[in-house]
Design an enzyme around this catalytic site. Structure first.
Site, mmCIF file in Angstrom:
data_model
loop_
_atom_site.group_PDB
_atom_site.id
_atom_site.type_symbol
_atom_site.label_atom_id
_atom_site.label_comp_id
_atom_site.label_asym_id
_atom_site.label_seq_id
_atom_site.Cartn_x
_atom_site.Cartn_y
_atom_site.Cartn_z
ATOM 1 N N GLY A 266 -10.069 -1.602 2.746
ATOM 2 C CA GLY A 266 -10.828 -1.082 3.868
ATOM 3 C C GLY A 266 -11.373 -2.208 4.721
ATOM 4 N N GLU B 290 -8.988 -11.889 5.187
ATOM 5 C CA GLU B 290 -8.095 -11.292 6.179
ATOM 6 C C GLU B 290 -8.842 -11.112 7.497
ATOM 7 O OE1 GLU B 290 -5.284 -7.294 6.753
ATOM 8 O OE2 GLU B 290 -6.951 -7.268 5.334
ATOM 9 N N ASP C 6 2.380 -5.737 2.544
ATOM 10 C CA ASP C 6 1.168 -5.031 2.941
ATOM 11 C C ASP C 6 1.497 -3.565 3.221
ATOM 12 O OD1 ASP C 6 -1.535 -4.745 3.301
ATOM 13 O OD2 ASP C 6 -1.566 -5.579 5.324
ATOM 14 N N ASP D 43 0.080 4.271 0.885
ATOM 15 C CA ASP D 43 -0.076 5.044 2.118
ATOM 16 C C ASP D 43 0.370 4.264 3.348
ATOM 17 O OD1 ASP D 43 -2.181 3.290 1.870
ATOM 18 O OD2 ASP D 43 -3.737 4.689 2.489
ATOM 19 N N HIS E 26 0.831 -1.201 0.000
ATOM 20 C CA HIS E 26 0.000 0.000 0.000
ATOM 21 C C HIS E 26 0.867 1.252 0.000
ATOM 22 C CE1 HIS E 26 -4.033 -1.773 0.707
ATOM 23 N NE2 HIS E 26 -3.325 -2.766 1.236
#
Length: 380
Positions: free
Chosen positions: A194, A224, A313, A37, A35
């Site tokens: 999300g 997950e 991740d 961010d 990711h």
């Protein structure tokens, strides 16, 4: 049944451990689940936050990096995701997005990554007035600058973007259209991200129809924080080529007394169609999707013949790198270097690029570099 064997964990001596870690760092690696961010340098967060007046829990870069890892280790995916308020808050201008993307690519190249797919949700970067297209353009420019900077350092990396729609919001079809519009400008595929529990892939079924009609690759966060029902919707409703995490697939896989595996119908569907699992050990331990790296589902799923790959991740929240994730599996879960190569080859063959590009990555880049006494036992 998998043809791989676990072998020794290669940590009999400090030198063995150091040699194995050096081989992993030197191996050309493929990163499918990272990711944007969640991969900022702590010092960059501090600088960008000061520029926009955003208050951070720590202002010393080292202390802030430690805070992110500590806060992300609460055991809850929802609390884990709450740490992103601090990174997203400083990624609201084109200059900030370009910087973050450039630095991410450079950092990955320094870790030996030769193909990276950086994912982010454009809808989260509109607070300062940018449009969705401007967000995507800024990230593309940053990625291109990072590739050039890595080349100047003597490192080769190819990188592209995956656009995420937030699964708890209602912009799925808009982000799907954005993905398709930028498919020839650095965007490789689509994802939903999300909170998973309570926000099934079927909520965005319309977006997945648009993508399927456009022949656009899709990966879906599933398995997950929710179970097999979420995974089933990811593959049957969303048509996912890959599963982000997919840890709960293990709930449909059972060891048999003779050393084999008994698979349920969903597990068979996933394994037989080579739907790739983007597994992230450290992150999953932090959110309690796995109890430990030693017990992470990646290992039994690899042994049972699934298309297992390893990713980071969120490098900031987990204080990690791809080399570190792979080394953890060696030292704590008994992986061999052959297993590392196998997962890397699987990742290359699951990349959202054309078949000939994947095969070139495998045969011209990864396998020649991996050549050695332990490297030849991966699946062809």
């Amino acid at each position: 049944m998998s043809t791989s064997t676990a072998g020794a964990p290669h940590d009999g001596t400090v030198r063995d451990r150091q040699d194995l870690e050096a081989r992993i760092r030197a191996l050309p690696k493929v990163l499918l689940h990272d990711h944007l961010d969640g991969g900022l340098r702590p010092a960059t967060v501090v600088e960008l936050a000061a520029a926009v007046g955003h208050e951070l829990p720590e202002t010393d870069p080292d202390a802030l990096g430690a805070w992110f890892v500590r806060a992300a280790s609460s055991g809850s995916l929802v609390e884990y995701l709450s740490t992103f308020e601090h990174t997203v808050a400083v990624m609201q201008t084109a200059d900030a997005l370009r910087r973050v993307a450039r630095e991410a690519v450079v950092d990955l190249a320094r870790d030996g990554v030769v193909h990276a797919e950086l994912r982010y949700a454009p809808e989260q970067h509109l607070r300062a007035g940018m449009t969705l297209d401007e967000v995507v353009g800024a990230v593309r420019e940053g990625i291109e600058a990072g590739v050039a900077e890595a080349a100047a350092e003597g490192r080769t990396i190819r990188a592209g973007a995956l656009l995420c729609a937030m699964r708890h919001l209602d912009r799925g079809e808009e982000i799907a259209a954005l993905t398709i519009a930028h498919r020839d400008a650095g965007v490789l595929g689509f994802d939903i991200a999300g909170p998973e529990e309570g926000f099934a892939p079927s909520r965005l079924a319309g977006a997945f129809r648009v993508l399927r009609d456009a022949s656009m690759p899709v990966t879906v966060h599933a398995g997950e924080d929710a179970g097999l029902a979420s995974v089933a919707e990811a593959v049957h409703v969303a048509g996912a080529c890959r599963l982000g995490h997919g840890a709960r697939v293990i709930d449909d896989v059972h060891a048999t007394p003779d050393g084999g595996w008994r698979l349920g119908r969903l597990a068979h569907w996933i394994r037989d169609r080579r739907i790739t699992l983007e597994m992230c050990p450290s992150s999953n331990v932090q959110t309690r999707a796995a109890t430990s790296v030693a017990e992470h589902p990646a290992t039994p799923l690899l042994r049972a013949g699934f298309a297992v790959t390893i990713s980071t991740d969120n490098r900031l929240q987990s204080g990690t790198s791809l080399s570190r994730e792979l080394a953890l599996l060696v030292h704590e879960a008994g992986w061999t270097f052959a297993d590392v190569v196998e997962a890397t080859v699987t990742a290359a063959r699951a990349a959202f690029v054309h078949h000939d590009e994947r095969e070139s990555l495998v045969h011209d880049v990864i396998l020649p570099a991996a050549a050695g006494p332990d490297a030849g036992r991966h699946r062809a």
